[in-house]
Design a protein around this motif. Structure first.
Motif, PDB file in Angstrom:
ATOM      1  N   PRO A  41      -1.902  -9.346  -7.989  1.00 32.06           N
ATOM      2  CA  PRO A  41      -3.165  -9.355  -8.619  1.00 32.06           C
ATOM      3  C   PRO A  41      -4.292  -9.620  -7.728  1.00 32.06           C
ATOM      4  N   ASP A  42      -4.750  -8.173  -8.077  1.00 32.03           N
ATOM      5  CA  ASP A  42      -6.129  -8.265  -6.568  1.00 32.03           C
ATOM      6  C   ASP A  42      -7.123  -9.473  -6.259  1.00 32.03           C
ATOM      7  N   THR A  43      -6.803 -11.150  -6.493  1.00 35.54           N
ATOM      8  CA  THR A  43      -7.433 -11.525  -7.257  1.00 35.54           C
ATOM      9  C   THR A  43      -6.540 -12.810  -6.484  1.00 35.54           C
ATOM     10  N   ALA A  44      -5.131 -12.236  -6.195  1.00 37.82           N
ATOM     11  CA  ALA A  44      -4.454 -12.900  -5.409  1.00 37.82           C
ATOM     12  C   ALA A  44      -3.980 -12.559  -3.920  1.00 37.82           C
ATOM     13  N   LYS A  45      -4.470 -11.206  -3.709  1.00 35.33           N
ATOM     14  CA  LYS A  45      -4.043 -10.387  -2.669  1.00 35.33           C
ATOM     15  C   LYS A  45      -4.968 -10.873  -1.578  1.00 35.33           C
ATOM     16  N   GLU A  46      -3.499 -10.981  -0.053  1.00 37.44           N
ATOM     17  CA  GLU A  46      -4.111 -11.536   0.892  1.00 37.44           C
ATOM     18  C   GLU A  46      -4.894 -10.361   1.630  1.00 37.44           C
ATOM     19  N   LYS A  47      -5.781 -11.304   2.534  1.00 35.91           N
ATOM     20  CA  LYS A  47      -6.726 -10.000   3.505  1.00 35.91           C
ATOM     21  C   LYS A  47      -5.476  -9.527   4.533  1.00 35.91           C
ATOM     22  N   PRO A  48      -5.952  -7.740   4.724  1.00 35.70           N
ATOM     23  CA  PRO A  48      -4.680  -7.430   5.447  1.00 35.70           C
ATOM     24  C   PRO A  48      -5.079  -7.858   6.950  1.00 35.70           C
ATOM     25  N   GLN A  49      -3.566  -7.865   8.297  1.00 31.73           N
ATOM     26  CA  GLN A  49      -4.098  -8.295   8.885  1.00 31.73           C
ATOM     27  C   GLN A  49      -3.804  -8.000  10.152  1.00 31.73           C
ATOM     28  N   LYS A  57      -7.000 -13.195  10.725  1.00 32.02           N
ATOM     29  CA  LYS A  57      -7.542 -13.287   9.167  1.00 32.02           C
ATOM     30  C   LYS A  57      -8.929 -13.073   8.835  1.00 32.02           C
ATOM     31  N   TYR A  58      -9.861 -13.623   9.799  1.00 30.64           N
ATOM     32  CA  TYR A  58     -11.193 -13.514   9.475  1.00 30.64           C
ATOM     33  C   TYR A  58     -12.119 -12.685  11.012  1.00 30.64           C
ATOM     34  N   ALA A  59     -10.890 -12.465  11.562  1.00 33.00           N
ATOM     35  CA  ALA A  59     -11.387 -11.240  13.054  1.00 33.00           C
ATOM     36  C   ALA A  59     -12.328  -9.914  12.656  1.00 33.00           C
ATOM     37  N   TYR A  67     -13.235   0.109   7.533  1.00 36.12           N
ATOM     38  CA  TYR A  67     -12.936  -0.292   8.689  1.00 36.12           C
ATOM     39  C   TYR A  67     -13.456  -1.618   9.252  1.00 36.12           C
ATOM     40  N   LEU A  68     -12.735  -1.582  10.875  1.00 34.65           N
ATOM     41  CA  LEU A  68     -13.052  -2.468  10.942  1.00 34.65           C
ATOM     42  C   LEU A  68     -13.816  -2.816  12.758  1.00 34.65           C
ATOM     43  N   ILE A  69     -14.667  -4.040  12.870  1.00 35.67           N
ATOM     44  CA  ILE A  69     -15.084  -3.483  13.699  1.00 35.67           C
ATOM     45  C   ILE A  69     -15.190  -4.899  15.081  1.00 35.67           C
TER      46      ILE A  69
END
Length: 91
Positions: free
Chosen positions: A30-38, A66-68, A79-81
């Motif tokens: 479920p959306d609430t349990a998905k891990e943040k992509p790394q 994970k929190y970068a 996107y992530l920078i």
């Protein structure tokens, strides 16, 4: 379509891969349990600094913390920078 953005110094722009929607055994997450992509693909790379030559290149698939990074939304995509130092490995 190329993005009109150029990271400065030792920063890298990454397009994260989508979060897993199924477990290895086939259960849906479920959306609430998905891990943040790394894991993601490098989209743009800065020129580096006088003390730091860039290692990653556009098109590389990389692993990052994970929190970068800082999340951005450009042209409707996420996107992530982050600094190249926040990248853990090239896959």
């Amino acid at each position: 379509m190329a993005l009109n953005i150029k990271p400065l110094a030792d920063r890298v722009l990454i397009e994260p891969q989508p979060a897993e929607t199924k477990t290895a055994s086939g259960l849906f997450i479920p959306d609430t349990a998905k891990e943040k992509p790394q894991k993601g693909t490098v989209v743009a790379v800065g020129n580096g600094t006088k003390d730091h030559n860039m290692t990653v290149q556009v098109g590389d698939t990389v692993l990052y913390g994970k929190y970068a990074g800082t999340e951005l939304k450009l042209e409707g995509k996420d996107y992530l920078i982050m600094r190249e130092d926040d990248i853990l490995a090239i896959v």
